[in-house]
Scaffold this active site. Structure first.
Site, mmCIF file in Angstrom:
data_model
loop_
_atom_site.group_PDB
_atom_site.id
_atom_site.type_symbol
_atom_site.label_atom_id
_atom_site.label_comp_id
_atom_site.label_asym_id
_atom_site.label_seq_id
_atom_site.Cartn_x
_atom_site.Cartn_y
_atom_site.Cartn_z
ATOM 1 N N CYS A 6 37.105 25.845 13.074
ATOM 2 C CA CYS A 6 37.543 24.512 12.657
ATOM 3 C C CYS A 6 36.830 23.430 13.457
ATOM 4 C CB CYS A 6 39.045 24.337 12.880
ATOM 5 S SG CYS A 6 40.084 25.643 12.227
ATOM 6 N N CYS A 7 36.468 22.364 12.775
ATOM 7 C CA CYS A 7 36.128 21.108 13.427
ATOM 8 C C CYS A 7 36.826 20.012 12.631
ATOM 9 C CB CYS A 7 34.623 20.908 13.523
ATOM 10 S SG CYS A 7 33.782 20.739 11.934
ATOM 11 N N LYS A 8 36.396 18.782 12.760
ATOM 12 C CA LYS A 8 37.122 17.700 12.100
ATOM 13 C C LYS A 8 37.161 17.878 10.588
ATOM 14 C CE LYS A 8 35.430 13.439 11.926
ATOM 15 N NZ LYS A 8 35.090 12.068 12.351
#
Length: 754
Positions: A657-659
């Site tokens: 996950c990232c933004k």
């Protein structure tokens, strides 16, 4: 990971001597998916697969074939709709219980009215969001450009399956799955005041220190009240059903059926009685009494001995229906103990009667040994047995009726008192409390959609692995989240949201059931803080499961989150800001991972463990991970690699996950895939960077500028973008290189607009 442009494969050659990577072919149509993936079960949750086929040289100068696939999931919208429907049902039930609290003093009555007004508004808002979600018929995932839309805030961002299928000449074929999704966070509400981790701590601290308008109950007590209410709602109809079955067995004069029905009735009633042993119920009754008009306590509370409560000797008195709690000063604190004990006494009367009926009938040898010492009520039983010629039904009916009356009295009192406890939580800082509930629901919905998707895919790929299935029902399933958020600006709030959302997944359990129709989409039941996801399997697949799973055993998950910021904002945070949030999250989740490993080693069979230890050095990986977390090294991506390796070796589900699950996520996933090819499948060492560039190239990863957004589903034909992405491994060697890259990129941007 991006869209694919047809006809671009010619730019990648297959010349090994020239040391070039090879993209053999590409496909976007569903028929290109292998037969294994064409099962209706998997196709029911995945759609729009995008595939690439590669071949790379191995260290022994042979070829390995790689099939890379990205798929969307319709669970992106299905799970939020299921969850919102469940929340609406739960909130409507709670509102009705608040209305049925009865007469309260003016202060508490005004608080209740205020709470009901706001709760009704919350329910209406959830209903509006559900209506809007039901209208969504386009894309099966939410793009990052829509992350700020209120009607879509329960939907995860860019939820996809990234799968790599590796075929090598000497080694067994292998599948590597990673679920990519945007960090679960409340983007619409924003991060001006931080995320859930900070907001919940601040709210609880203020509530604990401000108690002049309400009675303070700790979060543990509030959760206990919700649990007891849930148990009441589940057990009361079950007990009534088993009581009716007991009467039905009596009318049929069937001793075996009578004993079986009595056993089920006894088990459920004992669970029911046990639910009220907690001191919380007694204190809540006293608190509710003082909130009644003119309520005065006769004497201070005196805790009852649990042994005395569980072994009553007198038969229950004749039941008299009355209000739940007396409204005047004639309230006796010990009355609850008598009412609560009457349920156990009534059950003992039923047991004694059944024993005598079976003894007189002489149906089964040794049935008298099943009598429970001290549980008979001679005065009641003997009076009924004075007419031995009467039908069994006629002799049991009055005792069953008394049991139901006693149980109804307990339920009425307990429900009102525990609802009063929940009123205290809502009464303090009402708008803020409900907004926190909304924010937590939003974040949890996004996290749960990804988890259910990952669970179904993992179950499908490991359905014929007996070791995994045994681990699933014996230990539980490890779920590892790899976070790439920085500890700078808004991403701090996103990380705080994500930490709570991932932690809340521990309240989720899975139950596998047989599908009775073509609808195999999962169903969610339960309540907040206790969810059960029912996964439907076709009959042929269901029959291959272990007996424990087929019998409905709940399968628990153990989520862990490790975060390492890797972008330029993290450089600023490490030099001028604070990274303590990241450090504390990593340390806390390492302890959870270590606890899961310990449970795994204790509960799995010895022969499996011995074979497992020969193939894996998990203890060494854990020690190395702990050292890296303690080292507090800048941008320590070794933490990510070690956590991912441990997860794969423990048959867990991997999330990255990232933004927005685009740039940083794609860089991380492709680096992980090439590392797996090198470490597990003997990728030629001279081709590591070339393989990495091949997977990250525009032809395989989609465009990188705004006009070529992979989420829009289109690629432009203009000249190559001027936005540069260097291999993340190189940029992470030194933060100085990253600063130089940032300055150069800024200069290029200024030159472009000048």
């Amino acid at each position: 990971m991006g869209e694919i442009e047809d006809g671009e494969a010619d730019h990648i050659t297959t010349d090994v001597q020239a040391q070039k990577c090879a993209l053999v072919c590409e496909c976007t149509a569903s028929e290109s998916v292998s037969g294994k993936d064409n099962l209706p079960f998997l196709n029911a949750v995945l759609k729009n697969p995008v595939c690439k086929l590669y071949r790379f040289p191995t260290s022994d100068n042979k070829w390995m074939r790689i099939r890379e696939q990205m798929s969307e999931s319709i669970l992106s919208f299905h799970i939020p709709k299921e969850l919102i429907s469940l929340h609406i049902k739960e909130d409507l039930c709670r509102n009705q219980e608040l209305k049925e609290l009865g007469e309260l003093s003016p202060h508490w009555d005004n608080l209740r009215k205020n709470v009901l007004t706001h709760c009704d508004q919350m329910v209406n808002m959830y209903q509006d969001i559900l209506t809007e979600l039901s209208k969504e018929t386009g894309s099966s995932f939410k793009s990052s450009s829509n992350k700020g839309e209120k009607t879509l805030e329960f939907v995860p961002i860019n939820l996809h399956l990234q799968r790599m299928h590796v075929h090598t000449p000497q080694l067994k074929d292998a599948l590597y799955d990673v679920i990519t999704v945007g960090a679960p966070a409340a983007h619409f509400q924003g991060f001006k005041n931080g995320g859930l981790r900070k907001l919940l701590h601040r709210f609880e601290t203020e509530r604990r220190n401000t108690g002049y308008q309400f009675i303070y109950y700790s979060p543990e007590n509030t959760a206990k009240a919700k649990e007891v209410l849930s148990n009441i709602n589940q057990l009361q109809p079950l007990i009534a059903t088993h009581a009716d079955l007991l009467l039905n067995s009596a009318s049929q004069h069937s001793p075996d059926s009578l004993k079986n029905s009595l056993k089920m009735l006894s088990e459920k009633t004992e669970l029911f009685v046990h639910a009220f042993k907690d001191q919380l119920v007694r204190s809540a009754l006293l608190a509710l009494y003082t909130a009644r008009p003119g309520g005065v306590l006769n004497k201070p509370p005196s805790p009852k001995n649990s042994t005395e409560e569980s072994c009553p000797q007198d038969p229950p008195p004749p039941m008299r229906r009355q209000d739940s709690i007396p409204h005047h000063s004639d309230y006796d604190e010990e009355e609850w103990d008598r009412v609560w004990a009457n349920v156990g006494k009534s059950l003992n009367c039923v047991i004694a009667m059944v024993d005598k009926l079976i003894d007189r009938d002489g149906a089964s040898e040794g049935s008298s040994g099943s009598r429970r010492d001290g549980e008979k009520e001679p005065s009641v039983v003997d009076s009924v047995m004075s007419h031995p010629r009467e039908d069994w039904y006629e002799q049991l009916y009055p005792l069953i009726l008394t049991l139901k009356d006693c149980m109804g009295e307990v339920v009425s009192r307990a429900k009102q008192s525990l609802t009063f406890v929940l009123l205290q939580e809502l009464a303090y800082s009402l708008p803020q409390c409900l907004m926190l509930t909304l924010r937590r629901d939003v974040v949890f919905s996004q996290a749960l959609a990804g988890l259910v998707c990952g669970f179904i895919i993992k179950l499908h790929t490991s359905l014929h692995d007996p070791g995994f299935l045994q681990q699933l029902h014996t230990v539980g399933l490890l779920v590892q989240y790899e976070g790439l958020l920085s500890t700078y600006s808004d991403e701090i709030g996103m990380l705080e949201d994500m930490a709570v959302g991932v932690s809340d997944l521990k309240n989720v359990a899975f139950k596998i059931i047989e599908a009775k129709s073509n609808d195999v989409l999962p169903v969610i039941t339960g309540r907040r803080e206790h969810y059960v996801v029912e996964v439907k399997l076709p009959a042929r697949m269901f029959e291959s499961l272990p007996l424990q799973i087929k019998e409905g055993q709940l399968l628990h998950v153990y989520p862990v989150l490790f975060n390492v910021g890797i972008n330029e904002q993290q450089t600023l945070a490490e030099r001028f800001g604070d990274v303590s949030l990241q450090e504390s999250i990593n340390q806390e989740n390492f302890e959870l991972l270590k606890e899961y490993y310990t449970t795994f080693m204790e509960k799995m069979p010895p022969d499996y463990i011995s074979q497992f230890q020969e193939q894996n050095d998990l203890k060494g990986f854990l020690e190395n991970l702990h050292q890296n977390i303690q080292a507090k090294k800048r941008k320590n991506v070794e933490i990510m690699w070690l956590a991912a390796t441990i997860c794969r070796k423990l048959n867990g589900i991997r999330f990255t996950c990232c933004k927005s699950a685009k740039d940083r996520t794609s860089m991380s996933v492709t680096l992980e895939q090439c590392s797996i090819l090198r470490d597990e499948h003997q990728l030629h060492k001279d081709f590591f960077i070339r393989a990495l560039d091949c997977m990250r190239s525009r032809q395989t990863q989609g465009a990188l500028n705004e006009s070529d957004d992979p989420e829009t589903g289109c690629l432009s034909d203009n000249k190559p973008t001027s936005r540069h992405f260097y291999p993340v491994a190189l940029l992470l060697v030194s933060s100085h290189l990253l600063v130089v890259w940032l300055i150069l990129s800024l200069a290029l941007l200024l030159a472009k607009y000048q």
